[in-house]
Scaffold this motif. Structure first.
Motif, short mmCIF file in Angstrom:
data_model
loop_
_atom_site.label_atom_id
_atom_site.label_comp_id
_atom_site.label_asym_id
_atom_site.label_seq_id
_atom_site.Cartn_x
_atom_site.Cartn_y
_atom_site.Cartn_z
N ALA A 161 -4.65 9.47 -8.55
CA ALA A 161 -3.51 10.30 -8.66
C ALA A 161 -4.03 10.33 -10.79
N ARG A 166 -2.40 15.51 -9.91
CA ARG A 166 -1.16 15.08 -9.07
C ARG A 166 -0.74 14.20 -8.91
N SER A 167 -0.14 13.59 -8.90
CA SER A 167 0.49 11.84 -9.14
C SER A 167 1.48 11.75 -7.81
N ALA A 168 1.65 10.83 -7.58
CA ALA A 168 1.64 9.89 -6.02
C ALA A 168 3.40 10.27 -5.93
N THR A 169 3.61 10.35 -4.19
CA THR A 169 4.61 10.85 -4.12
C THR A 169 6.36 10.08 -4.39
N THR A 170 7.29 10.58 -4.33
CA THR A 170 7.75 9.53 -4.70
C THR A 170 7.70 8.37 -3.24
N ASP A 171 8.19 9.15 -2.40
CA ASP A 171 7.80 8.26 -1.09
C ASP A 171 6.66 6.98 -1.25
N GLU A 172 5.82 7.44 -2.38
CA GLU A 172 3.99 6.86 -1.92
C GLU A 172 4.31 5.65 -2.64
N ASN A 199 7.72 15.00 -14.86
CA ASN A 199 8.02 14.48 -13.08
C ASN A 199 8.28 13.21 -13.95
N GLU A 202 11.35 11.26 -12.29
CA GLU A 202 11.90 11.30 -10.91
C GLU A 202 11.36 10.01 -11.04
#
Ligand code: PGA
Length: 230
Positions: A161, A166-172, A199, A202
């Motif tokens: 990331a 592309r950042s990690a997703t919220t869930d990750e 982002n 978030e």
């Protein structure tokens, strides 16, 4: 929240001075409980004053000596630098710093009472193997690190990331941070990897995220201060 800007090999002494001047004007509006760190390149280290802390991206674990190309405690003392980044993935991967070296650095700067932002993060092939592999990899990067040191901040930065947009997703982020928090007691835990104005909210709203370590999007003072004041 903690907002840390890692300039890496960007900005000059002159542009860092203008950056800090512009940042200072904006920081009047920051929440008093928020903390801001700036890690400029070494040639731009100086005695700056303001509502932020300047740290070094790296240093050799010695007062001084025969370590060509490195700086030690004596050079940091000149500018009252008491904060260091240790274990960044670019130093681990590009400069070949082993866990052994990284933990020696940690121990030295801990003895010197430095505030340490200690970075960990897994490469893509480990993430693709699943969460168990990720945690195994990350915990190995805490080897030799005193998790009770009161001036320790940890930054989780998945390598895939960093600088990719592309950042990690919220869930990750949520699952990794909550697993790390279990072994970290009360240590602040930052997330890093493609954090940007779009982002920031978030990411800082995720439970277990105590702040961010920002590379690319910190280079522009407008963009960084927008994140700090978000
Ligand atoms: P990035 O870098 O924000 O450009 O992804 C983060 C870091 O390496 O600390």
């Amino acid at each position: 929240m903690i907002y840390a800007a890692n300039f890496k090999t960007n900005h000059t002494r002159k542009s860092t001075q203008s950056y800090i001047q512009a940042l200072n004007e904006k920081l009047g509006a920051k929440k008093s409980e928020d903390k801001v760190y700036i890690f400029p390149p070494m040639t731009a280290l100086d005695l700056y004053e303001g509502a932020f802390t300047v740290g070094t991206q790296n240093a050799y674990p010695a007062h001084n000596g025969a370590f060509t190309g490195e700086i030690g405690l004596e050079q940091l003392d000149e500018f009252d630098i008491k904060t260091i980044l240790i274990g960044h993935s670019e130093r681990r991967e590009v400069l070949n710093e082993s866990q052994d070296k990284v933990s020696q650095k940690f121990s030295f700067f801990k003895t010197q009472n430095f505030e340490i932002i200690y970075c960990i993060g897994e490469p893509l092939h480990i993430r693709e193997q699943g969460f168990e592999s990720v945690m195994h990899y990350l915990l190995a990067q805490l080897d030799g690190i005193d998790m009770h040191y009161e001036k320790l901040i940890v930054a989780y930065e998945p390598i895939w990331a960093i600088g990719t947009g592309r950042s990690a997703t919220t869930d990750e982020i949520l699952t990794t941070h909550s697993a790390l928090k279990k072994v970290m007691h009360d240590i602040p835990l930052l997330y890093g990897g493609s954090v940007k104005p779009a982002n920031i909210k978030e990411i800082t709203d995720i439970s277990g995220v105590d702040g961010v370590l920002v590379g690319s999007a910190s280079l522009d003072v407008e963009s960084f201060s927008q994140m700090v004041l978000s």
